[in-house]
Design a protein around this motif. Structure first.
Motif, PDB file in Angstrom:
ATOM      1  N   ASP A 197      -7.239  -5.172   0.306  1.00 12.76           N
ATOM      2  CA  ASP A 197      -7.150  -4.151  -0.739  1.00 12.76           C
ATOM      3  C   ASP A 197      -5.740  -3.559  -0.800  1.00 12.76           C
ATOM      4  O   ASP A 197      -5.112  -3.296   0.232  1.00 12.76           O
ATOM      5  CB  ASP A 197      -8.141  -3.011  -0.467  1.00 12.76           C
ATOM      6  CG  ASP A 197      -9.566  -3.373  -0.823  1.00 12.76           C
ATOM      7  OD1 ASP A 197      -9.759  -4.286  -1.648  1.00 12.76           O
ATOM      8  OD2 ASP A 197     -10.488  -2.723  -0.286  1.00 12.76           O
ATOM      9  N   ASP A 198      -5.264  -3.321  -1.998  1.00 16.77           N
ATOM     10  CA  ASP A 198      -4.092  -2.473  -2.202  1.00 16.77           C
ATOM     11  C   ASP A 198      -4.589  -1.055  -2.457  1.00 16.77           C
ATOM     12  O   ASP A 198      -5.601  -0.862  -3.141  1.00 16.77           O
ATOM     13  CB  ASP A 198      -3.270  -2.952  -3.395  1.00 16.77           C
ATOM     14  CG  ASP A 198      -2.627  -4.307  -3.135  1.00 16.77           C
ATOM     15  OD1 ASP A 198      -2.383  -4.622  -1.959  1.00 16.77           O
ATOM     16  OD2 ASP A 198      -2.394  -5.041  -4.109  1.00 16.77           O
ATOM     17  N   TRP A 199      -3.913  -0.076  -1.924  1.00 16.41           N
ATOM     18  CA  TRP A 199      -4.436   1.284  -2.018  1.00 16.41           C
ATOM     19  C   TRP A 199      -3.318   2.316  -2.121  1.00 16.41           C
ATOM     20  O   TRP A 199      -2.202   2.108  -1.662  1.00 16.41           O
ATOM     21  CB  TRP A 199      -5.352   1.625  -0.837  1.00 16.41           C
ATOM     22  CG  TRP A 199      -4.825   1.295   0.539  1.00 16.41           C
ATOM     23  CD1 TRP A 199      -5.108   0.173   1.277  1.00 16.41           C
ATOM     24  CD2 TRP A 199      -3.943   2.092   1.354  1.00 16.41           C
ATOM     25  NE1 TRP A 199      -4.444   0.226   2.492  1.00 16.41           N
ATOM     26  CE2 TRP A 199      -3.734   1.390   2.561  1.00 16.41           C
ATOM     27  CE3 TRP A 199      -3.321   3.322   1.168  1.00 16.41           C
ATOM     28  CZ2 TRP A 199      -2.926   1.882   3.577  1.00 16.41           C
ATOM     29  CZ3 TRP A 199      -2.498   3.834   2.182  1.00 16.41           C
ATOM     30  CH2 TRP A 199      -2.327   3.101   3.367  1.00 16.41           C
ATOM     31  N   LEU A 200      -3.683   3.433  -2.747  1.00  9.95           N
ATOM     32  CA  LEU A 200      -2.881   4.666  -2.794  1.00  9.95           C
ATOM     33  C   LEU A 200      -3.727   5.770  -2.196  1.00  9.95           C
ATOM     34  O   LEU A 200      -4.804   6.079  -2.712  1.00  9.95           O
ATOM     35  CB  LEU A 200      -2.503   5.024  -4.228  1.00  9.95           C
ATOM     36  CG  LEU A 200      -2.004   6.467  -4.464  1.00  9.95           C
ATOM     37  CD1 LEU A 200      -0.663   6.700  -3.791  1.00  9.95           C
ATOM     38  CD2 LEU A 200      -1.906   6.772  -5.963  1.00  9.95           C
ATOM     39  N   LYS A 229       0.855  -1.185   0.000  1.00  8.81           N
ATOM     40  CA  LYS A 229       0.000   0.000   0.000  1.00  8.81           C
ATOM     41  C   LYS A 229       0.892   1.236   0.000  1.00  8.81           C
ATOM     42  O   LYS A 229       2.060   1.181   0.371  1.00  8.81           O
ATOM     43  CB  LYS A 229      -0.915   0.010   1.229  1.00  8.81           C
ATOM     44  CG  LYS A 229      -1.908  -1.162   1.302  1.00  8.81           C
ATOM     45  CD  LYS A 229      -1.378  -2.291   2.102  1.00  8.81           C
ATOM     46  CE  LYS A 229      -2.408  -3.392   2.321  1.00  8.81           C
ATOM     47  NZ  LYS A 229      -2.871  -4.048   1.102  1.00  8.81           N
ATOM     48  N   ALA A 272       3.908  -0.812  -7.032  1.00  3.37           N
ATOM     49  CA  ALA A 272       2.724  -1.552  -7.463  1.00  3.37           C
ATOM     50  C   ALA A 272       3.055  -2.707  -8.392  1.00  3.37           C
ATOM     51  O   ALA A 272       2.149  -3.433  -8.830  1.00  3.37           O
ATOM     52  CB  ALA A 272       1.746  -0.594  -8.145  1.00  3.37           C
ATOM     53  N   TYR A 307      -5.648  -0.870  -7.776  1.00  2.00           N
ATOM     54  CA  TYR A 307      -5.528  -0.116  -6.532  1.00  2.00           C
ATOM     55  C   TYR A 307      -6.804   0.655  -6.232  1.00  2.00           C
ATOM     56  O   TYR A 307      -7.448   1.209  -7.132  1.00  2.00           O
ATOM     57  CB  TYR A 307      -4.354   0.859  -6.610  1.00  2.00           C
ATOM     58  CG  TYR A 307      -3.046   0.298  -6.105  1.00  2.00           C
ATOM     59  CD1 TYR A 307      -2.397   0.851  -5.011  1.00  2.00           C
ATOM     60  CD2 TYR A 307      -2.453  -0.797  -6.724  1.00  2.00           C
ATOM     61  CE1 TYR A 307      -1.199   0.344  -4.551  1.00  2.00           C
ATOM     62  CE2 TYR A 307      -1.255  -1.318  -6.276  1.00  2.00           C
ATOM     63  CZ  TYR A 307      -0.629  -0.750  -5.193  1.00  2.00           C
ATOM     64  OH  TYR A 307       0.569  -1.257  -4.735  1.00  2.00           O
ATOM     65  N   ARG A 308      -7.167   0.717  -4.952  1.00  2.00           N
ATOM     66  CA  ARG A 308      -8.147   1.675  -4.471  1.00  2.00           C
ATOM     67  C   ARG A 308      -7.424   3.012  -4.303  1.00  2.00           C
ATOM     68  O   ARG A 308      -6.272   3.048  -3.834  1.00  2.00           O
ATOM     69  CB  ARG A 308      -8.738   1.230  -3.132  1.00  2.00           C
ATOM     70  CG  ARG A 308      -9.363  -0.170  -3.150  1.00  2.00           C
ATOM     71  CD  ARG A 308     -10.631  -0.222  -3.958  1.00  2.00           C
ATOM     72  NE  ARG A 308     -11.619   0.717  -3.456  1.00  2.00           N
ATOM     73  CZ  ARG A 308     -12.446   0.458  -2.414  1.00  2.00           C
ATOM     74  NH1 ARG A 308     -12.374  -0.700  -1.777  1.00  2.00           N
ATOM     75  NH2 ARG A 308     -13.340   1.340  -2.032  1.00  2.00           N
ATOM     76  N   THR A 309      -8.054   4.106  -4.641  1.00  2.00           N
ATOM     77  CA  THR A 309      -7.343   5.384  -4.697  1.00  2.00           C
ATOM     78  C   THR A 309      -8.160   6.497  -4.064  1.00  2.00           C
ATOM     79  O   THR A 309      -9.372   6.579  -4.240  1.00  2.00           O
ATOM     80  CB  THR A 309      -7.017   5.766  -6.152  1.00  2.00           C
ATOM     81  OG1 THR A 309      -8.229   5.757  -6.915  1.00  2.00           O
ATOM     82  CG2 THR A 309      -6.034   4.784  -6.771  1.00  2.00           C
ATOM     83  N   LEU A 355      -2.458   3.297 -11.509  1.00  2.00           N
ATOM     84  CA  LEU A 355      -2.460   2.247 -10.490  1.00  2.00           C
ATOM     85  C   LEU A 355      -3.842   1.613 -10.350  1.00  2.00           C
ATOM     86  O   LEU A 355      -3.959   0.405 -10.129  1.00  2.00           O
ATOM     87  CB  LEU A 355      -1.995   2.816  -9.142  1.00  2.00           C
ATOM     88  CG  LEU A 355      -0.495   2.639  -8.833  1.00  2.00           C
ATOM     89  CD1 LEU A 355       0.369   3.347  -9.857  1.00  2.00           C
ATOM     90  CD2 LEU A 355      -0.173   3.120  -7.425  1.00  2.00           C
ATOM     91  N   ARG A 356      -4.878   2.414 -10.487  1.00  2.00           N
ATOM     92  CA  ARG A 356      -6.240   1.877 -10.398  1.00  2.00           C
ATOM     93  C   ARG A 356      -6.538   0.949 -11.571  1.00  2.00           C
ATOM     94  O   ARG A 356      -7.015  -0.181 -11.389  1.00  2.00           O
ATOM     95  CB  ARG A 356      -7.251   3.020 -10.372  1.00  2.00           C
ATOM     96  CG  ARG A 356      -8.698   2.578 -10.188  1.00  2.00           C
ATOM     97  CD  ARG A 356      -9.644   3.694 -10.621  1.00  2.00           C
ATOM     98  NE  ARG A 356      -9.539   3.951 -12.061  1.00  2.00           N
ATOM     99  CZ  ARG A 356     -10.125   4.972 -12.678  1.00  2.00           C
ATOM    100  NH1 ARG A 356     -10.814   5.855 -11.990  1.00  2.00           N
ATOM    101  NH2 ARG A 356      -9.980   5.133 -13.989  1.00  2.00           N
TER     102      ARG A 356
END
Length: 525
Positions: A208-211, A4, A389, A93-95, A87-88
């Motif tokens: 979740d992976d997120w930025l 993340k 990522a 990724y959740r952003t 990234l999304r």
């Protein structure tokens, strides 16, 4: 579950604001701990010294001359590339972006731009690849989610904030843009942003992976932190900064050796409308006024550090700390007394160009702590996010991933200036091998916003302002090892003609071609 990214930015924060970078007033234990466990960059540079160009570079990974936002008041095109979108779309990724965005002009009474329409309507995205946005600016003004929230939920709390670019004498010393704000700390935008980041993180699933871009408006002026926090730093206890010349006569002597707009602003003959109130004359600023402003900046820096600590604690509670990369930086710097000046603008020295930058890689990677003295730039952040990522760096990004250890292939950092005003001031700078050079290109008078119009916008007399026109032979050259404060301009020194020629050539060999046609200035800021 992958890594993340928590991307923390402040606004107009000096390199030495943090204890890990030599700061001795504000207590910043959270930032200092990130630096101790991560990578601290001693020569990180912005690619432009005002908000919109710098922030557009952070989003796109491109130089201002490529994305087109070369000055405030130029909206970033809606189809501009975005690391958040990349990234999304490419890595799932959740952003989110929570806080100050400023990719489009704030001066927008007709709601021409989506950034302001989102805030005014209370909608939360999508926007430029961010699925969730909540915007905040410099107080409860304008069309932001924070202003809307404070007006709705706490309508009586807005009056204590200072207004940006209002030079009315206030505070204990009659300083501009200061206020002892009666707003409770929990309602101030620094803590509101941290609260909203935590709330967004709590909507995510554990895998979740997120930025998340957490973007604080402080310590940019106006300087109006909650009055209940003023006990943290007493302005009467502060010394003048090391970069202050010590007297008006010494300041004039130093500035007279620089190109003409430096001393002209200091003495009030030409306003610095690119970065300061139009009626602010640095030579009139007293030592006590500078001390009071500095105290409020130090207080804001402490509040920022504590807000970051709350968010990092929540990340740890969610079990994400080992897999979270944390970045902490700013968009550009602040004079805060260096050269006897305040604010920012078309002045390419370390006060404004050199940034705090810390990268705490995810502990699970086993990356060793390091201090990197090789030059890096804002342009390198978006490529670093791609690397984290697991994505290749796209061709449209012009930087490269940040080094996690000293890297001698890092040779230079570049910074540019193109004024939004009709005086047409244009500067190109390069830092390399302990030298800092700025070449002044010929001025382009008549392009951009009329100076009188901007004075009128801020409620000042629309007087005719003398023009300073550069022919292309002017410049600045500093040996930072011998002259860290950049008080001795070596541009015209015959003994340094060879290094000057070499650096000018290197500068223009590495600048990308400018966007054609250029984008137009469409608003005040």
């Amino acid at each position: 579950m992958g890594r993340k990214i928590l991307f923390i930015t402040t606004d107009q924060q000096r390199y030495d604001a943090l204890g890990c970078n030599g700061g001795t007033v504000a207590r910043t234990p959270v930032a200092d701990a990130l630096a101790a466990g991560g990578v601290r960059y001693e020569r990180a540079y912005c690619q432009n010294t005002v908000c919109m160009p710098a922030r557009s570079t952070l989003l796109t990974g491109q130089y201002p001359r490529t994305h087109g936002v070369v000055a405030n008041g130029i909206p970033l095109p809606p189809d501009a590339p975005s690391v958040a979108r990349h990234l999304r779309d490419s890595a799932g990724y959740r952003t989110a972006l929570i806080g100050k965005a400023h990719f489009e002009p704030i001066s927008d009474p007709g709601l021409r731009w989506e950034e302001n329409r989102l805030g005014a309507s209370g909608r939360h995205g999508p926007y430029r690849g961010f699925e969730h946005v909540e915007f905040a600016g410099h107080g409860p003004w304008g069309k932001t989610h924070y202003a809307r929230w404070l007006k709705r939920e706490h309508p009586g709390r807005r009056d204590g904030f200072a207004r940006i670019f209002d030079g009315t004498p206030r505070g204990d010393t009659g300083a501009p843009e200061v206020a002892y704000n009666p707003v409770p700390r929990g309602l101030y935008h620094t803590d509101w942003i941290a609260d909203r980041v935590i709330a967004w993180l709590d909507t995510l699933d554990p895998d979740d992976d997120w930025l998340c871009w957490m973007s604080f408006p402080d310590p940019h002026h106006p300087w109006d932190p909650p009055a209940a926090e003023r006990h943290r730093v007493d302005w009467r206890d502060l010394d003048l900064p090391a970069g202050h010349p010590g007297s008006a006569d010494r300041a004039r002597e130093i500035l007279a050796a620089k190109p003409a707009h430096w001393l002209a602003w200091y003495e009030g003959r030409v306003p610095n409308l690119d970065g300061a109130p139009g009626d602010f004359v640095p030579a009139r600023m007293t030592a006590d006024q500078l001390r009071e402003i500095s105290a409020l900046i130090h207080i804001e820096n402490e509040l920022l550090d504590e807000a970051c600590g709350r968010v990092l604690a929540r990340i740890a509670e969610r079990g994400w700390d080992a897999d979270t990369d944390v970045f902490l930086t700013t968009d550009h710097g602040e004079f805060q007394g260096d050269f006897g000046l305040l604010y920012k603008g078309p002045y390419h020295v370390d006060s404004l160009m050199r940034l705090p930058l810390i990268w705490r890689p995810a502990p699970a990677t086993g990356t060793a702590p390091a201090v990197v003295t090789d030059p890096v730039g804002q342009i390198d952040l978006a490529p670093t996010f791609c690397r984290i990522a697991g994505l290749p760096v796209p061709e449209w990004m012009q930087g490269r991933p940040l080094p996690a250890a000293p890297d001698p292939t890092r040779e230079r950092a570049l910074c540019e200036w193109d004024s939004q005003l009709d005086h047409g001031l244009r500067m190109r700078s390069i830092y390399r091998d302990g030298w800092l050079l700025t070449a002044y290109e010929p001025s382009t008078p008549g392009e951009g916003i009329p100076t009188a119009g901007l004075l009128r916008h801020y409620g000042l007399p629309a007087v005719e302002v003398p023009r300073i026109v550069y022919g292309g032979d002017e410049g600045e050259l500093y040996n930072l090892r011998e002259d860290p404060h950049q008080w001795r301009n070596l541009w015209a020194d015959p003994g340094h003609a060879a290094i000057r020629r070499e650096m000018v050539e290197d500068l223009y060999d590495n600048l990308p071609s400018p966007r054609r046609p250029p984008l137009a200035v469409e608003a005040m800021a």
